[in-house]
Design a protein around this motif. Structure first.
Motif, PDB file in Angstrom:
ATOM      1  N   TRP A 148      17.073  -0.782 -29.222  1.00  0.00           N
ATOM      2  CA  TRP A 148      15.968  -0.130 -29.711  1.00  0.00           C
ATOM      3  C   TRP A 148      16.315   1.017 -30.594  1.00  0.00           C
ATOM      4  O   TRP A 148      15.718   1.233 -31.765  1.00  0.00           O
ATOM      5  CB  TRP A 148      15.004   0.194 -28.504  1.00  0.00           C
ATOM      6  N   ASN A 149      17.161   1.826 -30.026  1.00  0.00           N
ATOM      7  CA  ASN A 149      17.556   3.230 -30.686  1.00  0.00           C
ATOM      8  C   ASN A 149      18.344   2.894 -32.093  1.00  0.00           C
ATOM      9  O   ASN A 149      18.028   3.412 -33.194  1.00  0.00           O
ATOM     10  CB  ASN A 149      18.405   4.145 -29.899  1.00  0.00           C
ATOM     11  N   LEU A 154      17.836   2.651 -37.916  1.00  0.00           N
ATOM     12  CA  LEU A 154      18.411   1.689 -39.293  1.00  0.00           C
ATOM     13  C   LEU A 154      16.956   1.740 -39.971  1.00  0.00           C
ATOM     14  O   LEU A 154      17.229   1.424 -41.232  1.00  0.00           O
ATOM     15  CB  LEU A 154      18.805   0.471 -38.941  1.00  0.00           C
ATOM     16  N   LEU A 155      15.837   1.345 -39.271  1.00  0.00           N
ATOM     17  CA  LEU A 155      14.673   0.951 -40.162  1.00  0.00           C
ATOM     18  C   LEU A 155      14.009   2.081 -40.661  1.00  0.00           C
ATOM     19  O   LEU A 155      13.423   2.145 -41.462  1.00  0.00           O
ATOM     20  CB  LEU A 155      13.773   0.208 -39.095  1.00  0.00           C
ATOM     21  N   GLY A 156      13.953   3.130 -39.947  1.00  0.00           N
ATOM     22  CA  GLY A 156      13.286   4.371 -40.226  1.00  0.00           C
ATOM     23  C   GLY A 156      11.833   4.459 -40.005  1.00  0.00           C
ATOM     24  O   GLY A 156      11.529   3.696 -39.171  1.00  0.00           O
ATOM     25  N   PRO A 157      10.923   5.214 -40.361  1.00  0.00           N
ATOM     26  CA  PRO A 157       9.791   5.722 -40.255  1.00  0.00           C
ATOM     27  C   PRO A 157       8.770   4.341 -40.285  1.00  0.00           C
ATOM     28  O   PRO A 157       8.179   4.250 -39.423  1.00  0.00           O
ATOM     29  CB  PRO A 157       9.116   6.907 -41.058  1.00  0.00           C
ATOM     30  N   MET A 163       7.681  -1.399 -34.941  1.00  0.00           N
ATOM     31  CA  MET A 163       8.302  -1.561 -33.866  1.00  0.00           C
ATOM     32  C   MET A 163       7.277  -1.269 -32.640  1.00  0.00           C
ATOM     33  O   MET A 163       7.198  -1.945 -31.652  1.00  0.00           O
ATOM     34  CB  MET A 163       9.592  -0.906 -33.677  1.00  0.00           C
ATOM     35  N   GLN A 164       6.461  -0.230 -32.988  1.00  0.00           N
ATOM     36  CA  GLN A 164       5.506   0.315 -31.810  1.00  0.00           C
ATOM     37  C   GLN A 164       4.386  -0.791 -31.827  1.00  0.00           C
ATOM     38  O   GLN A 164       4.079  -0.960 -30.639  1.00  0.00           O
ATOM     39  CB  GLN A 164       4.931   1.536 -32.395  1.00  0.00           C
ATOM     40  N   GLU A 165       3.906  -1.472 -33.020  1.00  0.00           N
ATOM     41  CA  GLU A 165       2.855  -2.389 -32.759  1.00  0.00           C
ATOM     42  C   GLU A 165       3.429  -3.779 -31.949  1.00  0.00           C
ATOM     43  O   GLU A 165       2.626  -4.202 -31.129  1.00  0.00           O
ATOM     44  CB  GLU A 165       2.288  -2.832 -34.066  1.00  0.00           C
TER      45      GLU A 165
END
Length: 174
Positions: A148-149, A154-157, A163-165
């Motif tokens: 996850w970290n 890698l993906l950014g904001p 990811m939160q969704e």
């Protein structure tokens, strides 16, 4: 005449009396001689000691030995009944009460000890299984956390919002 007959009768009676006395004396002498002979014979009998030779039991002993040997040979030649016993004995055949007392007197203590050991073994096994499961969960959590970290960095904001969704959707579906 009377006197003559009487005299003749008395003479005959006197003669008969003399003959009878002589016979009595002779008979007494014979009885005395017979008594002396019997006493002498009795004395010889009491003084006479008979010694018998020792009996020879050899032939009888040999015959008995031969007879017993024949009987033994006959019995040995006869078929014998063989009885096979197959038994499982917990204790020897003699003094069974002593062995039962010892075994069953101690059996209760050993049974309790066996149950306690079995219970402790079961508890130890459960502890090992639970600690292994906890260790596997911790490993999986740490692996997911690292993943996850790593994705987060890698993906950014914008990727973080997606990811939160996805996380909220996964929690709702459980």
């Amino acid at each position: 005449m009377d006197l003559k007959i009487l005299e003749t009768a008395i003479t005959e009676l006197a003669q008969d009396q003399k003959d009878t006395n002589r016979e009595l004396v002779e008979l007494a002498r014979q009885v005395k001689e017979t008594g002396e002979k019997v006493d002498a014979f009795s004395e010889k009998l009491t003084n006479h000691k008979v010694t018998l030779p020792a009996p020879d039991t050899g032939p009888i002993t040999r015959q008995n030995a031969e007879f017993f040997q024949k009987v033994t040979d006959i019995l040995a030649a006869q078929p014998k009944n063989v009885i096979h016993q197959r038994r499982f004995l917990l204790f020897p055949a003699d003094n069974t009460d002593y062995y039962y007392r010892i075994i069953f007197g101690r059996l209760f203590g050993w049974a309790v000890l066996f149950l306690v050991c079995t219970y402790l073994f079961s508890l130890g096994q459960q502890y090992i299984e639970k600690s292994t499961a906890a260790s596997n969960r911790r490993y999986n959590y740490e692996t997911y956390q690292d993943a996850w970290n790593g994705l987060d960095s890698l993906l950014g904001p914008s990727g973080r919002k997606k990811m939160q969704e996805a996380m909220q959707k996964a929690v709702r579906n459980q």
